[in-house]
Design an enzyme around this catalytic site. Structure first.
Site, PDB file in Angstrom:
ATOM      1  N   ALA A  68       0.873  -1.187   0.000  1.00 37.45           N
ATOM      2  CA  ALA A  68       0.000   0.000   0.000  1.00 37.45           C
ATOM      3  C   ALA A  68       0.906   1.232   0.000  1.00 37.45           C
ATOM      4  O   ALA A  68       0.825   2.095   0.866  1.00 37.45           O
ATOM      5  CB  ALA A  68      -0.977  -0.008   1.167  1.00 37.45           C
ATOM      6  N   HIS A 126       7.023   5.866   1.368  1.00 33.71           N
ATOM      7  CA  HIS A 126       7.791   4.685   0.950  1.00 33.71           C
ATOM      8  C   HIS A 126       8.674   5.022  -0.254  1.00 33.71           C
ATOM      9  O   HIS A 126       9.831   4.627  -0.328  1.00 33.71           O
ATOM     10  CB  HIS A 126       6.857   3.548   0.513  1.00 33.71           C
ATOM     11  CG  HIS A 126       6.013   2.970   1.596  1.00 33.71           C
ATOM     12  ND1 HIS A 126       4.636   3.017   1.576  1.00 33.71           N
ATOM     13  CD2 HIS A 126       6.342   2.314   2.729  1.00 33.71           C
ATOM     14  CE1 HIS A 126       4.160   2.409   2.637  1.00 33.71           C
ATOM     15  NE2 HIS A 126       5.164   1.974   3.364  1.00 33.71           N
TER      16      HIS A 126
END
Ligand code: PAF
Length: 282
Positions: free
Chosen positions: A32, A37
């Protein structure tokens, strides 16, 4: 982009591309993927010859089965995002069996008390699960540098402790929190919030900023009481904890010591979705 589902093929591949001085950067994730990230991946790509990203929703770190069930799983979109960031990324997206080989169990760690504060109090077993998976992934990927977001600051300290106690040759690098325009810390769990909840959840960061300002002239207790009152007056959020703690030991700040670095930590539940955030105070 190379994608592996099994550790044997990944390990063979990493062996085949390794040269004398080459480094492997590693970004462990549960998928996700969001901008937070992607920025860890970008940092790793700029600092290493090779970058491995793992995508694995680790069952042993979930103390709440409903949370595990509802955790967003968006592998196809994640692969698209990584492919547009860089074709050089090496992705490891294993099955539960590839990691746990039939025994879905945590190892028990001694993190010298770091595990008993905050998340550790509210999520029993969580950090043993994190220690287990991160150690396992480090054994498979053998990274030189591993990148973790500071949103999970307690996790970052725990991983550093695990590396130190096990003499692992990995540099654990903490990276700044990425935020939405509203200030809400980016998190895979935000995907489960409605647009209205997302807007309202800006209260979490706004409270941390105000707490930081108050902490310059007030005691830790007065700041904590103020935060509790702020959330008591708000019906949409349930405050699970707010703690001002020493950044290295994570022990609560009882009396301020000007030689110590402090950080505020918060966990809030919005419509059954648990959000955490943190801010450095001095
Ligand atoms: O922070 C996370 O996403 C997870 O705790 C981690 C480090 C990938 C381990 O499962």
């Amino acid at each position: 982009m190379q994608i592996f589902n099994g550790k044997a093929a990944l390990m063979d591949f990493l062996k085949s591309i390794k040269t004398l001085n080459s480094t492997i950067g590693f970004v462990p994730t549960m998928g996700a993927l969001h901008q937070g990230h992607l920025s860890l991946m970008q940092q790793s790509l700029s600092e290493n010859q090779n970058t491995v990203v793992s995508i694995f929703v680790n069952p042993t770190q979930f103390n709440n089965p409903e949370d595990l069930l509802k955790y967003p799983r968006t592998l196809d979109q994640d692969i698209e995002k990584m492919a547009s960031l860089s074709p050089d990324l090496i992705v490891y997206a294993p099955s539960v069996d590839d990691i746990y080989e039939g025994k879905i169990l945590s190892q028990t760690f001694d993190f010298e008390g770091l595990e008993n504060q905050m998340e550790g109090k509210f999520r029993p077993g969580h950090f043993n699960g994190v220690g287990t998976i991160v150690k396992r992934l480090f054994e498979i990927v053998t990274p030189t540098n591993a990148y973790f977001g500071e949103k999970d600051f307690q996790q970052l300290q725990i991983v550093k402790k695990m590396v130190e106690k096990n003499n692992l040759a990995v540099n654990v690098i903490g990276c700044p929190i990425h935020r939405e325009k509203s200030g809400l810390a980016m998190s895979s769990r935000n995907e489960r919030l409605t647009e209205v909840e997302k807007k309202e959840a800006a209260l979490i960061y706004n409270t941390l900023i105000a707490a930081k300002e108050k902490f310059q002239s007030s005691s830790s207790k007065l700041v904590s009481d103020w935060v509790k009152k702020t959330f008591d007056e708000n019906n949409s959020f349930e405050l699970e904890y707010f703690q001002i703690a020493d950044e290295s030991t994570l022990l609560p700040c009882i009396r301020k010591n000007k030689n110590k670095k402090y950080r505020a930590f918060i966990a809030v539940i919005v419509n059954n979705i648990r959000l955490i955030d943190t801010i450095s105070l001095n």
